[in-house]
Enzyme design. Structure first.
Site, PDB file in Angstrom:
ATOM      1  N   GLY A 198      14.134 -11.009  46.560  1.00 44.11           N
ATOM      2  CA  GLY A 198      14.346 -10.267  45.320  1.00 44.11           C
ATOM      3  C   GLY A 198      13.251 -10.559  44.316  1.00 44.11           C
ATOM      4  O   GLY A 198      12.116 -10.889  44.681  1.00 44.11           O
ATOM      5  N   SER A 199      13.591 -10.470  43.049  1.00 42.53           N
ATOM      6  CA  SER A 199      12.589 -10.582  41.993  1.00 42.53           C
ATOM      7  C   SER A 199      12.139 -12.020  41.784  1.00 42.53           C
ATOM      8  O   SER A 199      12.884 -12.975  42.054  1.00 42.53           O
ATOM      9  CB  SER A 199      13.144 -10.029  40.682  1.00 42.53           C
ATOM     10  OG  SER A 199      14.114 -10.906  40.139  1.00 42.53           O
ATOM     11  N   THR A 200      10.933 -12.175  41.270  1.00 44.77           N
ATOM     12  CA  THR A 200      10.393 -13.506  41.001  1.00 44.77           C
ATOM     13  C   THR A 200      11.198 -14.253  39.930  1.00 44.77           C
ATOM     14  O   THR A 200      11.478 -15.443  40.106  1.00 44.77           O
ATOM     15  CB  THR A 200       8.911 -13.407  40.615  1.00 44.77           C
ATOM     16  OG1 THR A 200       8.176 -12.902  41.751  1.00 44.77           O
ATOM     17  CG2 THR A 200       8.339 -14.762  40.227  1.00 44.77           C
ATOM     18  N   VAL A 205      14.421 -14.143  39.227  1.00 41.26           N
ATOM     19  CA  VAL A 205      15.648 -14.647  39.848  1.00 41.26           C
ATOM     20  C   VAL A 205      15.309 -15.732  40.859  1.00 41.26           C
ATOM     21  O   VAL A 205      16.011 -16.758  40.966  1.00 41.26           O
ATOM     22  CB  VAL A 205      16.437 -13.502  40.514  1.00 41.26           C
ATOM     23  CG1 VAL A 205      17.654 -14.047  41.254  1.00 41.26           C
ATOM     24  CG2 VAL A 205      16.878 -12.479  39.472  1.00 41.26           C
ATOM     25  N   GLY A 206      14.233 -15.543  41.604  1.00 39.82           N
ATOM     26  CA  GLY A 206      13.815 -16.551  42.572  1.00 39.82           C
ATOM     27  C   GLY A 206      13.479 -17.877  41.911  1.00 39.82           C
ATOM     28  O   GLY A 206      13.787 -18.947  42.443  1.00 39.82           O
ATOM     29  N   GLU A 257      11.544 -14.944  49.137  1.00 38.19           N
ATOM     30  CA  GLU A 257      10.537 -13.882  49.198  1.00 38.19           C
ATOM     31  C   GLU A 257      10.699 -13.045  47.949  1.00 38.19           C
ATOM     32  O   GLU A 257      11.711 -12.362  47.771  1.00 38.19           O
ATOM     33  CB  GLU A 257      10.702 -13.025  50.455  1.00 38.19           C
ATOM     34  CG  GLU A 257       9.451 -12.203  50.709  1.00 38.19           C
ATOM     35  CD  GLU A 257       9.725 -10.762  51.048  1.00 38.19           C
ATOM     36  OE1 GLU A 257       9.217  -9.879  50.332  1.00 38.19           O
ATOM     37  OE2 GLU A 257      10.463 -10.525  52.016  1.00 38.19           O
ATOM     38  N   CYS A 283       8.357  -4.858  48.334  1.00 36.47           N
ATOM     39  CA  CYS A 283       7.609  -5.960  47.731  1.00 36.47           C
ATOM     40  C   CYS A 283       6.192  -6.063  48.272  1.00 36.47           C
ATOM     41  O   CYS A 283       5.282  -6.525  47.573  1.00 36.47           O
ATOM     42  CB  CYS A 283       8.358  -7.278  47.938  1.00 36.47           C
ATOM     43  SG  CYS A 283       8.877  -7.529  49.649  1.00 36.47           S
TER      44      CYS A 283
END
Length: 482
Positions: A228-230, A232-233, A250, A284
């Site tokens: 998902g998004s950076t 949230v990561g 990822e 992505c």
């Protein structure tokens, strides 16, 4: 099989209705309602972890059963190919080409897992100390938390679920609620039909406001796999790091497509069109920046724009369509905001896209500064920027000028030079004379920098989803110095 009726969570081998608030699943092309159902609660998620933790040891001990279940699940996806492609279209807005690619990747993932399903147990390593046998054991981690996105809901779920199960782990999986079927219950149905024991695989249909960080902090969760998004990561990495839990992340990307002075321009355009516009740019790994040597800029840009104008748009159920809908109104409006900001800053517009219902047609900006906010933004839409480089060396510098490091590509007629430059690019994956969207099961898939950590693909994924243990056996009495 009417997959659109699969709107219950799958917990401990049973289909259970959620006990939370109501959610309506819609078709992103025409906003038609597909299904309405209550989402699962935090308490139901707890039940899934309890079931998973109680089941994985028996599952790990039975290689034959794991092999049988994987083989039957693989066949299930083959037998229901057209039905699943149809659901990917109406639920995720997937064009036929994209859905076909996604299903093929899923089948390849299952097939590859069958080659390493027997990787648990010990192997002897060379003896270096007299009288001592050394073995390296691989053991399952236990319960894997799997969290996947809406864009490739089936494959980006299965690439975690399949190796985790193959290596003796149990899984608690949450896909994006917008793709509850293809990112959740269709997989549960496949494994149920394949005979997976109760508790080994659990799918929960829910949302983050309902469950919070439970999938990260739960004591039975031994590994978190997130795509998902950076932002949230980063949050997941921070929370998991504090608990000393391993993660595979990822995240976002800002993929450069570098075309050097000596490249075959027409071949590069063919690759760039596919690598930019598959699934409306909602990938992505998707080409985000096209970096061109100044000597070929005009020819490439002109031909690329003309090709982009001709791409068929419309209902993804039509097999000829290339550009279908974006996943939701919020994503469309976000993309339109990028376009509006660029125009407000007098950025050169080579192709001005339009919104047609829930479809955003291609937008192309030219002569972009590599330092600009636009060049540093991940669009996740059919927007692309073209950047001019004064030399091949500057093109590589521009490509590396981003916080992200997922996928990249270089086009050149000099393959040796292309390979060397590829090795110098600061990305987890670089493809010479190809576009940026690639996934092959026996290669290391993953990013660096702000694009995450961890690697999928055999054998790297084996290290991710198992615990390595050294066992030594002293077969001769050892003499000690005191």
């Amino acid at each position: 099989m009417n997959f659109e009726q699969l709107t219950r969570s799958y917990i401990n081998g049973e289909w259970v209705s959620g006990k939370g608030s109501s959610y309506t699943l819609t078709n992103p092309y025409n906003d038609a309602d597909l299904a309405t159902f209550p989402i699962a609660t935090k308490a139901q998620l707890e039940e899934a972890y309890e079931a998973a933790n109680a089941s994985y040891n028996t599952w790990a001990a039975n290689t034959e059963l794991r092999t049988e279940v994987l083989m039957k699940a693989l066949q299930y996806f083959k037998d229901h190919e057209e039905e699943i492609i149809n659901v990917l279209a109406v639920e995720a807005g997937s064009t036929y080409i994209k859905a076909k690619v996604e299903l093929e990747l899923t089948i390849a993932c299952l097939a590859e897992a069958l080659t390493y399903v027997d990787s648990l147990g010990g192997r002897e390593v060379p003896m270096t100390m007299p009288g001592k046998i050394n073995k390296v054991y691989r053991k399952p981690l236990g319960v894997i938390s799997s969290i996947s996105p809406f864009n490739f809901p089936l494959f980006l779920s299965m690439r975690t679920i399949v190796p985790a199960l193959a290596l003796g782990n149990a899984v608690v999986h949450k896909g994006d609620i917008q793709t509850a079927l293809t990112g959740g219950t269709i997989m549960a149905k496949a494994f149920e039909e394949a005979g997976i024991p109760a508790g080994v695989f659990n799918v929960i249909l829910t949302e983050i406001p309902e469950i919070g960080d439970t999938m990260i902090v739960h004591p039975y969760s031994k590994f978190i796999s997130f795509t998902g998004s950076t932002p949230v990561g980063r949050h997941i990495g921070q929370v998991a790091g504090g608990l000393l839990k391993p993660v595979a992340l990822e995240l976002g990307g800002n993929a450069p497509f570098v075309v050097l002075k000596d490249a075959n321009i027409d071949a590069a355009i063919n690759a760039a069109i596919f690598g930019k516009y598959l699934h409306q740019g909602q990938i992505c790994m998707m080409i985000n920046r096209i970096v061109l040597h100044q000597d070929i800029y005009d020819e490439f840009a002109g031909k690329f724009v003309e090709r982009a104008k001709q791409l068929p748009i419309g209902d993804p159920l039509d097999p000829s369509v290339v550009i279908g809908p974006m996943i939701n109104t919020r994503q469309i409006e976000k993309a339109q905001g990028f376009i509006a900001d660029a125009k407000a800053n007098d950025i050169e517009v080579l192709l001005d896209g339009t919104r047609e219902g829930n479809i955003l047609t291609p937008t192309i900006f030219g002569n972009i500064s590599p330092d600009s906010q636009l060049a540093q933004t991940e669009f996740f839409s059919p927007i692309v920027v073209i950047i001019k480089a004064a030399s091949d060396e500057e093109a590589i510098e521009i490509a590396n000028h981003t916080e992200y490091g997922l996928s990249s590509s270089i086009f050149t007629s000099d393959l040796a030079k292309g390979e060397q430059l590829a090795a110098d690019l600061e990305f987890g994956m670089t493809h010479v004379n190809d576009q940026t969207v690639n996934a092959i099961e026996n290669t290391p898939f993953g990013g660096v920098k702000g694009s995450g950590m961890g690697r999928f693909g055999n054998p790297w994924v084996i290290d991710e989803f198992t615990e390595t243990k050294w066992v030594s056996i002293q077969v001769e009495e050892r003499q000690f110095p005191f």
